[in-house]
Design an enzyme around this catalytic site. Structure first.
Site, PDB file in Angstrom:
ATOM      1  N   ARG A 120      -1.269   6.334  10.007  1.00  0.00           N
ATOM      2  CA  ARG A 120      -1.612   5.886   8.379  1.00  0.00           C
ATOM      3  C   ARG A 120      -0.156   4.450   8.920  1.00  0.00           C
ATOM      4  NH1 ARG A 120      -3.346   5.886   3.325  1.00  0.00           N
ATOM      5  NH2 ARG A 120      -2.200   7.283   2.310  1.00  0.00           N
ATOM      6  N   THR A 397     -11.944   3.796   2.027  1.00  0.00           N
ATOM      7  CA  THR A 397     -11.816   4.459   2.323  1.00  0.00           C
ATOM      8  C   THR A 397     -13.484   4.934   3.581  1.00  0.00           C
ATOM      9  OG1 THR A 397     -10.033   5.282   1.025  1.00  0.00           O
ATOM     10  CG2 THR A 397     -11.490   7.125   3.506  1.00  0.00           C
ATOM     11  N   ILE A 416      -8.587   0.628   3.966  1.00  0.00           N
ATOM     12  CA  ILE A 416      -6.686  -0.084   3.678  1.00  0.00           C
ATOM     13  C   ILE A 416      -7.487   0.029   2.197  1.00  0.00           C
ATOM     14  CG2 ILE A 416      -7.387  -1.935   5.381  1.00  0.00           C
ATOM     15  CD1 ILE A 416      -9.907  -3.354   3.223  1.00  0.00           C
ATOM     16  N   ASN A 417      -7.053   1.792   1.605  1.00  0.00           N
ATOM     17  CA  ASN A 417      -6.696   2.008   0.158  1.00  0.00           C
ATOM     18  C   ASN A 417      -7.609   1.304  -0.198  1.00  0.00           C
ATOM     19  OD1 ASN A 417      -6.133   3.172  -1.602  1.00  0.00           O
ATOM     20  ND2 ASN A 417      -4.840   2.260  -2.372  1.00  0.00           N
ATOM     21  N   ASP A 439      -0.019   4.008  -2.697  1.00  0.00           N
ATOM     22  CA  ASP A 439      -0.223   5.477  -2.867  1.00  0.00           C
ATOM     23  C   ASP A 439       1.102   6.653  -2.837  1.00  0.00           C
ATOM     24  OD1 ASP A 439      -2.736   5.843  -3.029  1.00  0.00           O
ATOM     25  OD2 ASP A 439      -2.891   6.262  -0.159  1.00  0.00           O
ATOM     26  N   SER A 468      -1.416  10.599   1.666  1.00  0.00           N
ATOM     27  CA  SER A 468      -2.938  10.283   1.166  1.00  0.00           C
ATOM     28  C   SER A 468      -3.610  11.404   1.104  1.00  0.00           C
ATOM     29  CB  SER A 468      -3.188   9.779   3.280  1.00  0.00           C
ATOM     30  OG  SER A 468      -4.775   9.576   3.252  1.00  0.00           O
ATOM     31  N   SER A 469      -4.875  11.477   0.810  1.00  0.00           N
ATOM     32  CA  SER A 469      -5.604  12.584   0.696  1.00  0.00           C
ATOM     33  C   SER A 469      -7.147  12.655   1.762  1.00  0.00           C
ATOM     34  CB  SER A 469      -6.593  12.405  -0.634  1.00  0.00           C
ATOM     35  OG  SER A 469      -5.543  12.186  -1.903  1.00  0.00           O
ATOM     36  N   GLY A 490     -10.442   8.214  -2.064  1.00  0.00           N
ATOM     37  CA  GLY A 490      -8.827   9.041  -2.592  1.00  0.00           C
ATOM     38  C   GLY A 490      -9.182   9.633  -3.274  1.00  0.00           C
TER      39      GLY A 490
HETATM   40  N1  GLY Z   1      -6.152   5.697  -0.126  1.00  0.00           N
HETATM   41  C1  GLY Z   1      -5.952   6.342  -0.527  1.00  0.00           C
HETATM   42  C2  GLY Z   1      -5.947   7.796   0.630  1.00  0.00           C
HETATM   43  O1  GLY Z   1      -5.577   7.604   1.490  1.00  0.00           O
HETATM   44  O2  GLY Z   1      -5.843   8.991  -0.160  1.00  0.00           O
END
Ligand code: GLY
Length: 586
Positions: A120, A397, A416-417, A439, A468-469, A490
């Site tokens: 990350r 993602t 990269i989001n 995030d 993050s998710s 997301g």
């Molecule tokens: N950028 C989305 C996540 O990492 O959850």
């Protein structure tokens, strides 16, 4: 051996093309109505691809092909995963990346302990808790999402290199070779590539290097069928092949990143790059109806809440209640609300804050939460706040899943989001920077781009990883790898991945059907169940009768999965929601 294409997209899949031609022929001959032709095509969404030696499911046909070739040439799942990761950075710049970060879960085929590699992004040393707030304390979204300050220190190159070093059998140079070739010689543009650049045009064109890298000289987006080349990216990748991770975190590429930052008030320094380190983490572990669930630990919230929600749902006879019935969806939504309320309060980077993962994932805590669920009434989110796991306490993602002939499994999600991240290309280096700083919780209680609320545990701190998710997940049954899965999306990553697990374990679906089935999502706030098209009006009416607000949403996630049958047969399921998705096996 035969290679089987698993791409459910009519424009790419050979199987689909034949289905389409057959359907058209039948339509011409016997005047079959259009719906029948579509039904034939729909069939592709429910049949998994099969193989016996190796299986790859990614969101891009070329990446799938390249990774499968690695397996066919004797490489293992990690070799194939790292090769796919770099290839996606070329073919799918909206989410495949070297300018972002992610998580890889690896479970050896011999039953050895699964391992998570956390690559990350981190907050630069110059980051501050209030950096995205103005003088009045209001969050400035433009800054947290679309500025150079939005970029965290990229982790992908270090993470993929570490994975190869620990578990791979090929060199980094070998893993990068296909990506470099694709970047230098180009690849044929799929329609989705053009559509993505058209949709994001406004925010991408404002950055000259992005415009020059991704659009034609006349400003048009590369058209489907044309060849798209990225010479600067090819040089950047070549430097990694020649020098290892230092070819990114030091030297020419690092200089280009730092200069890009300095021109635009960005924060990433040479020291931030040189000191970036991926981390080896123990995956979150839970059980669900006799299956062992391994998924991503903090700084992702994914594994923690997948296990928490499964623990709650284990109290119900989900199979009997039925797939996507109102009774099942109600219980899922109530469990999701409870989990996302806890996420907002407790989850963050365990290198900086204590996260009660053990409590959150314990069966006892789940039982206490489940006891609060009313089977006949939706509890408004305003009545729900984070629980107290302490008594049980002793964290756009793209995803790909790969299994090799030894049964080794890799589940990798990286990002990269946003689609195209910050939209900012490092001038001279040809790759997009993430906007992962969004995030973090820019201010307690203020939602991020996914509507997720965060608090103290996820505040911005130098060197910290943003929550993050992402939920790369591997399920074991009787000690052997069984299901490899994960998704982009997301905040919806957690619930998307969860539903594939439930579709297989509770509803006994084959992996392609499990991936394709319509999905729902609840994240506590906003207080609504989002449902994809495909739920029956009766179900929706019943849910509304229980007090739920239901909104019909666009497609959620893009799951790429592999399931290993008891006899060792490999089944691939690529998500039809992403038109370039492909599963292939041999
Ligand atoms: N950028 C989305 C996540 O990492 O959850």
């Amino acid at each position: 051996m035969d290679r089987v294409m698993g791409n459910p997209q009519p424009e790419i899949s050979r199987k689909c093309v034949w289905s389409l031609l057959a359907a058209l022929l039948i339509t011409l001959l016997v005047g079959l109505p259009q719906a029948r032709a579509q039904a034939i095509l729909e069939g592709e969404r429910f049949h998994p691809v099969q193989g016996t030696q190796g299986m790859v499911a990614t969101s891009h046909t070329l990446a799938t092909e390249i990774a499968l070739e690695v397996l066919e040439n004797g490489g293992n799942a990690v070799d194939a995963a790292v090769t796919a990761g770099f290839a996606l950075a070329v073919t799918q710049p909206r989410s495949g990346n070297i300018g972002g970060g992610g998580f890889m879960l690896y479970a050896p085929g011999d039953g050895g302990a699964p391992e998570a590699i956390d690559y990350r992004e981190t907050a630069p040393a110059g980051a501050t808790e209030t950096m995205f707030q103005n003088a009045d304390g209001e969050v400035v979204q433009q800054r947290s999402r679309f500025s150079h300050q939005a970029a965290g220190v990229p982790g992908t190159v270090a993470g993929l290199s570490l994975a190869l070093e620990r578990h791979g059998t090929i060199s980094l140079e070998q893993a990068l070779a296909p990506a470099i070739k694709l970047a230098r010689e180009g690849f044929e543009v799929p329609r989705r590539f053009t559509e993505g650049l058209e949709q994001a045009r406004e925010r991408l064109e404002r950055w000259p290097a992005t415009k020059a890298t991704f659009y034609n000289a006349d400003g048009s987006a590369p058209q489907p069928g044309s060849v798209f080349r990225q010479p600067e990216l090819a040089d950047t990748l070549q430097r990694i092949a020649d020098q290892g991770p230092k070819g990114f975190y030091e030297g020419e590429t690092a200089r280009l990143i730092v200069e890009e930052m300095q021109r635009h008030d960005g924060l990433i320094t040479l020291e931030d790059l040189q000191t970036y380190q991926p981390a080896i983490r123990e995956p979150v572990h839970g059980t669900y109806r006799g299956h062992d669930i391994y998924s991503m630990s903090p700084p992702s919230s994914g594994g923690t809440h997948i296990v928490q929600i499964l623990n709650i749902l284990e109290h119900y006879p989900i199979a009997e209640l039925g797939h996507n019935s109102a009774a099942t969806v109600h219980r899922m939504a109530e469990a999701m609300k409870l989990a996302y309320a806890d996420r907002a309060k407790y989850l963050g980077d365990t290198d900086f804050v204590d996260v009660p993962v053990t409590g959150l994932t314990s069966k006892g805590y789940a039982a206490a939460l489940q006891a609060t669920i009313d089977p006949d009434r939706a509890r408004p989110s305003s009545e729900i706040s984070a629980g107290n796991p302490a008594p049980w306490e002793s964290n756009e993602t793209t995803h790909f899943s790969i299994v090799d002939r030894w049964g080794n499994a890799v589940s990798n999600t990286y990002t990269i989001n946003f689609s195209y991240g910050s939209g900012i290309t490092v001038a001279g280096a040809g790759f997009l920077l993430n906007n992962e700083m969004d995030d973090f919780s820019a201010k307690p209680g203020v939602p991020n781009a996914y509507g997720l609320i965060g608090g103290e545990a996820n505040k911005i701190e130098p060197g910290k990883r943003m929550l993050s998710s992402m939920s790369p997940t591997i399920v074991r049954k009787d000690g052997r790898n069984y299901l490899v899965t994960g998704s982009p999306g997301g905040s919806r990553i957690i619930t998307t991945t969860l539903q594939v697990l439930m579709n297989v374990i509770d509803h006994n679906m084959n992996i392609q059907s499990a991936v394709s089935a319509p999905r729902m999502h609840h994240q506590w706030l906003p207080d609504e169940i989002r449902m994809e098209q495909g739920f029956s009006p009766d179900t929706i009416e019943l849910l509304e009768g229980l007090g739920h607000k239901v909104s019909i949403s666009r497609a959620m996630g893009a799951i790429q999965s592999v399931l290993i049958g008891e006899d060792g047969t490999l089944y691939g399921g690529a998500d039809p929601r992403r038109s370039t998705s492909a599963a292939m096996g041999y």
